[in-house]
Scaffold this active site. Structure first.
Site, PDB file in Angstrom:
ATOM      1  N   ASN A  23      30.788  82.701  38.254  1.00  7.00           N
ATOM      2  CA  ASN A  23      30.741  83.838  38.233  1.00  7.00           C
ATOM      3  C   ASN A  23      29.985  84.329  36.992  1.00  7.00           C
ATOM      4  O   ASN A  23      30.247  84.182  35.824  1.00  7.00           O
ATOM      5  CB  ASN A  23      32.087  84.309  37.921  1.00  7.00           C
TER       6      ASN A  23
ATOM      7  N   LYS B 279      29.175  86.952  35.646  1.00  2.00           N
ATOM      8  CA  LYS B 279      29.697  88.357  35.072  1.00  2.00           C
ATOM      9  C   LYS B 279      28.470  89.089  34.746  1.00  2.00           C
ATOM     10  O   LYS B 279      27.624  89.211  35.691  1.00  2.00           O
ATOM     11  CB  LYS B 279      30.447  87.851  33.985  1.00  2.00           C
TER      12      LYS B 279
ATOM     13  N   HIS C 228      39.621  90.115  39.738  1.00  2.00           N
ATOM     14  CA  HIS C 228      39.289  89.387  38.525  1.00  2.00           C
ATOM     15  C   HIS C 228      40.149  90.147  37.430  1.00  2.00           C
ATOM     16  O   HIS C 228      40.118  91.494  37.437  1.00  2.00           O
ATOM     17  CB  HIS C 228      37.667  89.332  38.203  1.00  2.00           C
TER      18      HIS C 228
ATOM     19  N   GLU D 117      39.150  90.945  34.517  1.00  3.42           N
ATOM     20  CA  GLU D 117      38.647  91.902  33.857  1.00  3.42           C
ATOM     21  C   GLU D 117      38.484  93.332  34.403  1.00  3.42           C
ATOM     22  O   GLU D 117      38.451  94.188  33.925  1.00  3.42           O
ATOM     23  CB  GLU D 117      37.039  91.218  33.505  1.00  3.42           C
TER      24      GLU D 117
ATOM     25  N   GLU E 232      43.489  82.038  37.183  1.00  4.28           N
ATOM     26  CA  GLU E 232      42.850  82.304  36.244  1.00  4.28           C
ATOM     27  C   GLU E 232      43.752  82.774  35.042  1.00  4.28           C
ATOM     28  O   GLU E 232      43.853  84.000  34.880  1.00  4.28           O
ATOM     29  CB  GLU E 232      41.679  83.094  36.177  1.00  4.28           C
TER      30      GLU E 232
ATOM     31  N   GLY F 148      37.060  82.704  28.874  1.00  4.33           N
ATOM     32  CA  GLY F 148      36.067  83.094  27.916  1.00  4.33           C
ATOM     33  C   GLY F 148      36.482  82.628  26.410  1.00  4.33           C
ATOM     34  O   GLY F 148      36.078  83.085  25.312  1.00  4.33           O
TER      35      GLY F 148
ATOM     36  N   SER G  71      37.512  78.762  31.048  1.00  4.41           N
ATOM     37  CA  SER G  71      37.074  78.037  30.160  1.00  4.41           C
ATOM     38  C   SER G  71      36.734  76.498  30.810  1.00  4.41           C
ATOM     39  O   SER G  71      36.892  75.392  30.056  1.00  4.41           O
ATOM     40  CB  SER G  71      37.915  77.687  29.016  1.00  4.41           C
TER      41      SER G  71
HETATM   42  O1  G3H Z   1      35.544  84.079  36.804  1.00  3.56           O
HETATM   43  C1  G3H Z   1      35.555  83.160  35.767  1.00  3.56           C
HETATM   44  C2  G3H Z   1      36.398  83.312  34.739  1.00  3.56           C
HETATM   45  O2  G3H Z   1      36.771  84.309  34.133  1.00  3.56           O
HETATM   46  C3  G3H Z   1      36.363  82.127  33.655  1.00  3.56           C
HETATM   47  O3  G3H Z   1      35.569  82.483  32.748  1.00  3.56           O
HETATM   48  O4  G3H Z   1      34.625  80.149  32.512  1.00  3.56           O
HETATM   49  O5  G3H Z   1      33.894  82.122  30.908  1.00  3.56           O
HETATM   50  O6  G3H Z   1      36.409  81.312  30.726  1.00  3.56           O
HETATM   51  P1  G3H Z   1      35.005  81.390  31.669  1.00  3.56           P
END
Ligand code: G3H
Length: 249
Positions: free
Chosen positions: A10, A12, A95, A97, A166, A172, A211
């Protein structure tokens, strides 16, 4: 089960024409014939670019969101049919977010899931508790409520859905759930799928996200109910993403 794991990046809101080309080129050079399925979920403006970059490779194209509506006066949104036009196989739905910053409710997430399925796109439905919810002992209740909302999508086989667990506190933050913490929640979700979808439940992939990186991927992916990963930060670095892919067998 014989289902293949899925490793989905992802991105983002990251990338540029130049950075995307460098990243996908490096992935193509290093990917070989992966044992798992691989996808990259890219920002909408780059769908066309990345569709061309991944053509003929084992990398599938994904979107990060999809509209709950089929068409019409919904400024700024992309319909599932539009995504399909660009070869999109997967769309992340719900998600954290989106739930947090865009007020997406379980009901909205269910409508988006239905729109994706109706257009032949596999939704990657995200569930997960906040830190306060975990500390309040409400993790199970929260993820079960979030999953229940999409299980009863009318007229579609639940086995077409991918679930992503998640934990919001792990996204993150560099703070991964331990393999035991993740497996515990995955087994709750699996049991819920069994109850609702019986014979299809074993075939539904439940990804872990939060993460996940080149160092911790293997110990997470070896858990019995972890069927892949949804990777944010580490999916932007080709060597790290390739290591995670290699760990998924
Ligand atoms: O969609 C992915 C997740 O939100 C994980 O993000 O690997 O940066 O913690 P991350």
């Amino acid at each position: 089960t014989t289902k293949k794991k899925l490793i989905a990046g992802n991105w983002k809101m990251n990338g540029s024409l130049a950075a995307n080309e460098a990243l996908v080129t490096a992935l193509r050079q290093g990917i070989g014939t992966p044992a798992c399925e691989v996808a990259v979920c890219v920002p909408a403006p780059y769908l066309s670019q990345v569709q061309q970059l991944v053509a003929g490779s084992p990398i599938a194209l994904g979107a990060q969101d999809v509209s709950a509506h089929a068409q019409g006066a919904f400024t700024g949104e992309q319909s599932a049919a539009m995504l399909k036009d660009f070869g999109v196989r997967y769309a992340i739905v719900g998600h954290s977010e989106r739930r947090q910053y865009h007020g997406e409710s379980d009901e909205t997430v269910a409508a988006k899931t239905a729109e994706a399925l109706r257009n032949g796109i596999t939704p990657i439905v995200c569930v997960g508790e906040t830190l306060a919810e975990r500390e309040g002992g409400r993790t199970e209740e929260v993820v079960k409520r979030q999953l229940a909302a999409v299980i009863h999508v009318n007229g579609h086989c639940i086995s077409e859905i991918v679930v992503a667990y998640e934990p919001v506190w792990a996204i993150g933050t560099g703070k991964t759930a331990t393999p035991e913490q993740a497996q515990a929640v995955h087994s709750v979700l699996r049991a819920q799928l069994h109850h609702a979808a019986n014979e299809h439940a074993a075939g539904i992939r439940i990804l872990y996200g939060g993460s996940m990186n080149a160092t911790n991927a293997a110990e997470l992916l070896v858990q019995p109910d972890i069927d892949g990963g949804l990777i944010g930060g580490a999916s932007l670095k080709a060597p790290d993403f390739l290591q995670i892919i290699a760990a998924a067998r």
